[in-house]
Design an enzyme around this catalytic site. Structure first.
Site, PDB file in Angstrom:
ATOM      1  N   ARG A 108       0.813  -1.228   0.000  1.00 32.00           N
ATOM      2  CA  ARG A 108       0.000   0.000   0.000  1.00 32.00           C
ATOM      3  C   ARG A 108       0.840   1.269   0.000  1.00 32.00           C
ATOM      4  O   ARG A 108       0.410   2.317   0.485  1.00 32.00           O
ATOM      5  CB  ARG A 108      -0.989  -0.005   1.161  1.00 32.00           C
ATOM      6  CG  ARG A 108      -1.956  -1.192   1.107  1.00 32.00           C
ATOM      7  CD  ARG A 108      -3.278  -0.886   1.780  1.00 32.00           C
ATOM      8  NE  ARG A 108      -4.172  -2.035   1.674  1.00 32.00           N
ATOM      9  CZ  ARG A 108      -4.347  -2.965   2.626  1.00 32.00           C
ATOM     10  NH1 ARG A 108      -3.672  -2.886   3.746  1.00 32.00           N
ATOM     11  NH2 ARG A 108      -5.180  -3.950   2.442  1.00 32.00           N
ATOM     12  N   LYS A 130       2.804  11.084 -12.172  1.00 34.30           N
ATOM     13  CA  LYS A 130       2.049  10.086 -12.937  1.00 34.30           C
ATOM     14  C   LYS A 130       2.924   8.868 -13.155  1.00 34.30           C
ATOM     15  O   LYS A 130       4.059   8.976 -13.622  1.00 34.30           O
ATOM     16  CB  LYS A 130       1.660  10.652 -14.298  1.00 34.30           C
ATOM     17  CG  LYS A 130       0.469  11.562 -14.263  1.00 34.30           C
ATOM     18  CD  LYS A 130       0.009  11.821 -15.688  1.00 34.30           C
ATOM     19  CE  LYS A 130      -1.131  12.798 -15.739  1.00 34.30           C
ATOM     20  NZ  LYS A 130      -1.564  13.045 -17.129  1.00 34.30           N
ATOM     21  N   GLU A 172       9.412  17.343 -25.875  1.00 35.87           N
ATOM     22  CA  GLU A 172       8.664  17.812 -24.698  1.00 35.87           C
ATOM     23  C   GLU A 172       9.092  19.221 -24.298  1.00 35.87           C
ATOM     24  O   GLU A 172       8.288  20.007 -23.782  1.00 35.87           O
ATOM     25  CB  GLU A 172       8.845  16.855 -23.510  1.00 35.87           C
ATOM     26  CG  GLU A 172       8.415  15.417 -23.779  1.00 35.87           C
ATOM     27  CD  GLU A 172       6.911  15.232 -23.995  1.00 35.87           C
ATOM     28  OE1 GLU A 172       6.128  16.162 -23.691  1.00 35.87           O
ATOM     29  OE2 GLU A 172       6.536  14.157 -24.485  1.00 35.87           O
ATOM     30  N   LYS A 214       7.123  22.285 -15.622  1.00 33.82           N
ATOM     31  CA  LYS A 214       6.163  21.174 -15.527  1.00 33.82           C
ATOM     32  C   LYS A 214       5.695  20.984 -14.085  1.00 33.82           C
ATOM     33  O   LYS A 214       4.503  20.776 -13.834  1.00 33.82           O
ATOM     34  CB  LYS A 214       6.752  19.873 -16.054  1.00 33.82           C
ATOM     35  CG  LYS A 214       5.772  18.723 -15.811  1.00 33.82           C
ATOM     36  CD  LYS A 214       5.961  17.478 -16.605  1.00 33.82           C
ATOM     37  CE  LYS A 214       4.854  16.474 -16.204  1.00 33.82           C
ATOM     38  NZ  LYS A 214       4.991  15.179 -16.848  1.00 33.82           N
ATOM     39  N   GLU A 224      -5.334  16.723 -12.369  1.00 28.04           N
ATOM     40  CA  GLU A 224      -5.710  16.919 -13.760  1.00 28.04           C
ATOM     41  C   GLU A 224      -7.169  17.281 -13.969  1.00 28.04           C
ATOM     42  O   GLU A 224      -7.861  16.666 -14.776  1.00 28.04           O
ATOM     43  CB  GLU A 224      -5.364  15.636 -14.544  1.00 28.04           C
ATOM     44  CG  GLU A 224      -5.154  15.932 -16.008  1.00 28.04           C
ATOM     45  CD  GLU A 224      -4.473  14.793 -16.746  1.00 28.04           C
ATOM     46  OE1 GLU A 224      -4.396  13.677 -16.207  1.00 28.04           O
ATOM     47  OE2 GLU A 224      -3.969  15.049 -17.842  1.00 28.04           O
ATOM     48  N   ARG A 228      -3.406  21.125 -15.878  1.00 33.76           N
ATOM     49  CA  ARG A 228      -2.458  20.061 -16.179  1.00 33.76           C
ATOM     50  C   ARG A 228      -2.702  19.456 -17.554  1.00 33.76           C
ATOM     51  O   ARG A 228      -1.797  18.935 -18.185  1.00 33.76           O
ATOM     52  CB  ARG A 228      -2.535  18.960 -15.102  1.00 33.76           C
ATOM     53  CG  ARG A 228      -1.480  17.878 -15.303  1.00 33.76           C
ATOM     54  CD  ARG A 228      -1.325  16.959 -14.109  1.00 33.76           C
ATOM     55  NE  ARG A 228      -0.214  16.050 -14.341  1.00 33.76           N
ATOM     56  CZ  ARG A 228       0.343  15.266 -13.421  1.00 33.76           C
ATOM     57  NH1 ARG A 228      -0.119  15.287 -12.205  1.00 33.76           N
ATOM     58  NH2 ARG A 228       1.353  14.483 -13.723  1.00 33.76           N
ATOM     59  N   ASN A 232      -0.821  17.842 -22.223  1.00 35.09           N
ATOM     60  CA  ASN A 232      -1.138  16.848 -23.251  1.00 35.09           C
ATOM     61  C   ASN A 232      -0.985  17.397 -24.664  1.00 35.09           C
ATOM     62  O   ASN A 232      -1.262  16.690 -25.636  1.00 35.09           O
ATOM     63  CB  ASN A 232      -2.569  16.330 -23.067  1.00 35.09           C
ATOM     64  CG  ASN A 232      -2.719  15.532 -21.794  1.00 35.09           C
ATOM     65  OD1 ASN A 232      -1.780  14.866 -21.357  1.00 35.09           O
ATOM     66  ND2 ASN A 232      -3.882  15.617 -21.175  1.00 35.09           N
ATOM     67  N   HIS A 235      -0.115  15.267 -27.529  1.00 33.95           N
ATOM     68  CA  HIS A 235      -0.156  13.874 -27.062  1.00 33.95           C
ATOM     69  C   HIS A 235      -1.431  13.130 -27.436  1.00 33.95           C
ATOM     70  O   HIS A 235      -1.451  11.907 -27.434  1.00 33.95           O
ATOM     71  CB  HIS A 235       0.009  13.819 -25.537  1.00 33.95           C
ATOM     72  CG  HIS A 235       1.424  14.040 -25.103  1.00 33.95           C
ATOM     73  ND1 HIS A 235       2.123  15.190 -25.400  1.00 33.95           N
ATOM     74  CD2 HIS A 235       2.300  13.241 -24.440  1.00 33.95           C
ATOM     75  CE1 HIS A 235       3.348  15.097 -24.902  1.00 33.95           C
ATOM     76  NE2 HIS A 235       3.485  13.922 -24.320  1.00 33.95           N
ATOM     77  N   HIS A 239      -0.173   9.829 -28.809  1.00 37.86           N
ATOM     78  CA  HIS A 239      -0.385   8.499 -28.214  1.00 37.86           C
ATOM     79  C   HIS A 239      -1.101   7.551 -29.167  1.00 37.86           C
ATOM     80  O   HIS A 239      -0.851   6.348 -29.155  1.00 37.86           O
ATOM     81  CB  HIS A 239      -1.188   8.622 -26.923  1.00 37.86           C
ATOM     82  CG  HIS A 239      -0.346   9.008 -25.749  1.00 37.86           C
ATOM     83  ND1 HIS A 239      -0.883   9.477 -24.578  1.00 37.86           N
ATOM     84  CD2 HIS A 239       0.989   8.983 -25.561  1.00 37.86           C
ATOM     85  CE1 HIS A 239       0.100   9.737 -23.725  1.00 37.86           C
ATOM     86  NE2 HIS A 239       1.237   9.447 -24.309  1.00 37.86           N
ATOM     87  N   HIS A 249       8.513   8.332 -28.748  1.00 40.99           N
ATOM     88  CA  HIS A 249       7.521   9.203 -28.123  1.00 40.99           C
ATOM     89  C   HIS A 249       7.659  10.623 -28.662  1.00 40.99           C
ATOM     90  O   HIS A 249       6.662  11.276 -28.988  1.00 40.99           O
ATOM     91  CB  HIS A 249       7.711   9.181 -26.602  1.00 40.99           C
ATOM     92  CG  HIS A 249       6.697   9.988 -25.851  1.00 40.99           C
ATOM     93  ND1 HIS A 249       5.364   9.635 -25.800  1.00 40.99           N
ATOM     94  CD2 HIS A 249       6.810  11.139 -25.136  1.00 40.99           C
ATOM     95  CE1 HIS A 249       4.702  10.530 -25.087  1.00 40.99           C
ATOM     96  NE2 HIS A 249       5.555  11.453 -24.669  1.00 40.99           N
TER      97      HIS A 249
END
Lengths: 345, 345
Positions: A108, A130, A172, A214, A224, A228, A232, A235, A239, A249
């Site tokens: 946990r 993330k 990026e 960032k 998000e 935030r 993207n 992206h 993606h 990427h």
């Protein structure tokens, strides 16, 4: 070394810029810590891992899957890792994503730090908490948002980084400039990649600027709900085509930024499509490629960012000013289709 | 119906006591929701699931594993579940643990609510946000702490609950009384199980008292730095023997509470071992059983609650007053060994 601290909802993250992996022992005790890295990093920097218990993963996005997580969990159990164990991910985004995910779910949640070894990881992948793994063709379909305790930057690890990985990371950096930092957009137009590769101070400033940019966007919207989403930019389409065409990427995001710029021209009266395209090209990234537009639209609609039939697309009002705009599939499709045939730009 | 709200660090949980599964549609829209349940519940209450998209799991702790999580994630992806999808776990602790875990990791977290269908889940398992799956012989080795949006209590679902499952749940109720609620300890001494089975108002009061007692302990120490550890009363040894002897969770905890009471007599001058033993017996739970003490010690030392060689054991100063005491393996072992041979009590 420069130290910065940024406090997120439930964790303060310490950033050690221009530091060294050899300082890691000051942050966490070897007998309490497992380093997770991949076989490429380990082969190139083996000496730097001595004295550390190290779990070495196979390298590559194709191993960013549940089976790898299962294997790490078993190894931690066998080695007697407990709730006070510290994990440190040393590697690119795949390594830091998996390490962050395992640390989130093992018993946990145990503590974790990252030592990013690629430009992409330094400015983006290892920042913001993330983590996750891929499921089938869907990237990061399973994962969490949970901040690490620290990020340690050792630029000497970049010596072994192939040029295409430098380029990958600059996608990026260009993204950050586009959505939030007009001055950096100008700086990137002024310099070129080799200047950053040669001049460690220039590089350190750029890495810090991007890491903190960032981090602050994330800090203001950790889960998000709003700003935030700007991250993207490039992206959504990126993606959708990344896995199908064996693009890096960065290459996928570059193509995605061109499409987003074109959508911005159409729906936000964005005037600088050419400057965006030129900057992407300048840093060795692709701006057009043939792809299957129908398939890309289909994957985009299954993306986890989708909420029903609206796609929240990140567009630009001007360089340095991104904006999230809900677009219907019908608004997006014609432009994606047009740009999927390079002769049509 | 009685509604209570308790606010945890990042989520307010709504408790709907003495409500009905038929009210679920007022909390979440069917077209946006997947119910996760098991084949036992589904078979007994099929009518109540009509109009809801339902994922039916095989029943039993042996399916509380990663393979089940993988299957649910695939089913959600195929069905187009997105970030706005709501999961509702209808079942015992296995179902709510798996449902909570999937909701925590799917697309980095979607909303979840629980409808507990056993006494154990109503007073304990579905409360407090702990979720997880087992890895090999280790229970809940992988998981998270994350609160649900709501808990809906429908006592009519208990009609199909076998008597041994009632007894199973009362082990946790006795635990709550031991560590925090001397008055409830007395109440349990006064009544017997059949009274709670027959009298819905008495049951409703007991369930509320326990659900709120646990919720408040968790609220004050959500991430288990201190007081929440009290809830492990009976569980240190309980978990160590539960899987090896096919004991129910309640039976294992009952045996664990007897050992903890004996340790309390030894190290805290606890005087009421006999009252604890009598109460456990009164509710149909075992107080002694032969088990392999060496093996139990070994598993205890691998338990995720272990930090190096000290075990934080929950002992009692008196009924209603639990206390966390760091004990060495050497302090624990003789008493565990003695009680592992029933003739030696």
């Amino acid at each position: 070394m420069t130290t910065k601290k940024i406090t997120f909802s439930s964790q303060t993250v310490s950033y050690y810029f221009d530091s060294s992996l050899d300082q890691l022992g000051q942050l966490t005790a070897p007998d309490n810590t497992f380093i997770i890295t991949d076989e490429n990093i380990y082969a190139k920097h083996a000496r730097r891992f001595k004295n550390w218990r190290t779990i070495v993963l196979k390298a590559g996005e194709e191993f960013k899957v549940q089976a790898t997580v299962d294997a790490i969990v078993e190894e931690l159990i066998e080695a007697g890792a407990d709730r006070k164990t510290f994990l440190v991910g040393v590697g690119g985004g795949v390594v830091t994503d998996i390490t962050g995910y395992v640390a989130s779910i093992y018993m946990r949640g145990i503590q974790v730090g990252f030592v990013p070894t690629t430009i992409l990881a330094m400015v983006d992948a290892s920042i913001g908490g993330k983590n996750g793994i891929d499921v089938g063709i869907y990237k990061n379909m399973v994962g969490l948002i949970r901040q690490p305790s620290f990020l340690l930057y050792d630029y000497s690890l970049l010596k072994s980084l192939p040029k295409e990985e430098w380029i990958n990371g600059f996608a990026e950096i260009i993204k950050h400039a586009c959505i939030k930092d007009a001055a950096m957009f100008g700086l990137l137009e002024q310099h070129k990649l080799s200047a950053f590769q040669k001049d460690k101070d220039l590089l350190n400033q750029l890495i810090q600027r991007n890491a903190l940019l960032k981090s602050k966007v994330v800090q203001q919207d950790e889960f998000e709900q709003g700003d935030r989403k700007l991250l993207n930019f490039g992206h959504t389409l990126g993606h959708a085509i990344e896995n199908s065409y064996e693009l890096s990427h960065g290459q996928a995001v570059a193509l995605g930024m061109v499409v987003a710029a074109a959508l911005s021209a159409e729906y936000r009266k964005f005037k600088d499509v050419a400057r965006v395209v030129d900057l992407i090209e300048k840093y060795g990234l692709p701006t057009f490629a043939a792809f299957d537009a129908a398939k890309a639209m289909q994957v985009m609609q299954s993306d986890k960012k989708r909420v029903k039939d609206v796609i929240h697309y990140v567009l630009l009002d001007k360089p340095g000013k991104g904006v999230v705009v809900p677009l219907s599939v019908q608004q997006i499709e014609p432009i994606v289709t047009r740009l999927s045939q390079p002769s049509n730009l």
